[in-house]
Write an enzyme that holds these catalytic residues in place. Structure first.
Site, PDB file in Angstrom:
ATOM      1  N   LYS A  11       0.852  -1.209   0.000  1.00 44.02           N
ATOM      2  CA  LYS A  11       0.000   0.000   0.000  1.00 44.02           C
ATOM      3  C   LYS A  11       0.886   1.257   0.000  1.00 44.02           C
ATOM      4  CE  LYS A  11      -3.645  -2.706   2.022  1.00 44.02           C
ATOM      5  NZ  LYS A  11      -4.850  -2.768   2.828  1.00 44.02           N
ATOM      6  N   GLY A 174      -7.459  -4.732   6.979  1.00 41.90           N
ATOM      7  CA  GLY A 174      -6.869  -3.787   7.925  1.00 41.90           C
ATOM      8  C   GLY A 174      -7.616  -3.680   9.246  1.00 41.90           C
ATOM      9  N   SER A 214      -6.607  -9.208   6.686  1.00 43.55           N
ATOM     10  CA  SER A 214      -6.063  -9.551   8.005  1.00 43.55           C
ATOM     11  C   SER A 214      -5.428 -10.938   8.064  1.00 43.55           C
ATOM     12  CB  SER A 214      -7.131  -9.381   9.088  1.00 43.55           C
ATOM     13  OG  SER A 214      -7.530  -8.022   9.164  1.00 43.55           O
TER      14      SER A 214
END
Ligand code: PGA
Length: 253
Positions: A11, A174, A214
């Site tokens: 990211k 996230g 996750s």
């Protein structure tokens, strides 16, 4: 037989020197036998060229996090597939939920990019996944099916076979709240079945479907042991060499 593919989506994290430091640590952490597992890292655009030099001769492959569907021209701030190839990319993440959510990317737009990536000899990692609201309304299957059909529109079977689909439930990204292995497996199975219907069973059997949301060292083995989960797209946990290496290890048979 599909091999496992573990990809790290960095990211908007790490400048060039931080990127080089992380790759240096990752190279050391990946001193074990990877077997048939493939490893991809997707740093920000600004780090791709430098990282490419550092991973030469290692089993780590390079991917980008986005691209535009034209070769060149007046498209300020966009990056073309040939630019990505010139810095060593073999893969490109397309249609990530953050692109859909914050930058308004639609299935139609993502489909253009998928076609262009394939035509440019880049392997797309195409993301799909439902929001929490959609899951709670029990429309996950419908949402994911519409996304898969939309992003694969007019792409022939021999090209679909080579791409990677990442199922990433938005509520798991996230948040530290991963889908359970069964929840993920159910959607992966649905995606494979849909590809079987749209193309053929042999095409469906070849498509790699990663889970993302996750993924951590302590849940990776359970997720990756599901029959239709062929790898992981890892965000937060790929920013530390040891946790990314542990997830990779969990995929090695
Ligand atoms: P996460 O991100 O692992 O931090 O949940 C996954 C992704 O967005 O690809």
């Amino acid at each position: 037989m599909r091999n496992k593919i573990i990809a790290g989506n960095w990211k908007m994290n790490k400048d060039v020197s931080q990127s080089l430091a992380l790759v240096g640590e990752l190279k050391k952490a990946l001193s074990f036998d990877l077997g048939t597992t493939k490893v991809i890292i997707c740093p920000p655009f600004t780090s791709l060229a430098a990282v490419h030099v550092l991973i030469k001769g290692t089993p780590i492959a390079l991917g980008a996090q986005n691209m535009y569907h034209e070769d060149e021209g007046a498209f300020t701030a966009e990056i073309s597939p040939s630019m990505l190839k010139s810095v060593g990319c073999q893969y490109v993440i397309l249609g990530h939920s953050e692109r859909r959510q914050y930058f308004g990317e639609t299935n139609e737009f993502i489909n253009k990019k998928v076609k262009k990536a394939i035509a440019s000899d880049l392997i797309p990692i195409v993301c799909v996944g439902e929001t929490l609201e959609e899951r709670e309304k029990n429309i996950t299957d419908q949402i994911v099916s519409t996304q898969v059909k939309g992003v694969l529109k007019d792409i022939p079977a021999n090209q679909v076979e080579k791409l990677i689909i990442a199922y990433e439930p938005v509520w798991a990204i996230g948040t530290g709240k991963n889908a359970t292995p069964q929840q993920a497996e159910d959607v992966h199975k649905l995606i494979r079945k849909l590809i079987g219907q749209l193309y053929s069973w042999s095409t469906a059997e070849q498509v790699v479907i990663q889970y993302g949301g996750s993924v951590k060292p302590d849940n990776a083995a359970d997720l990756l042991s599901q029959p239709n989960i062929d790898g992981a797209l890892v965000g937060g946990a790929c920013l530390k060499a040891d946790s990314f290496a542990s997830i990779i290890k969990a995929s090695v048979k």
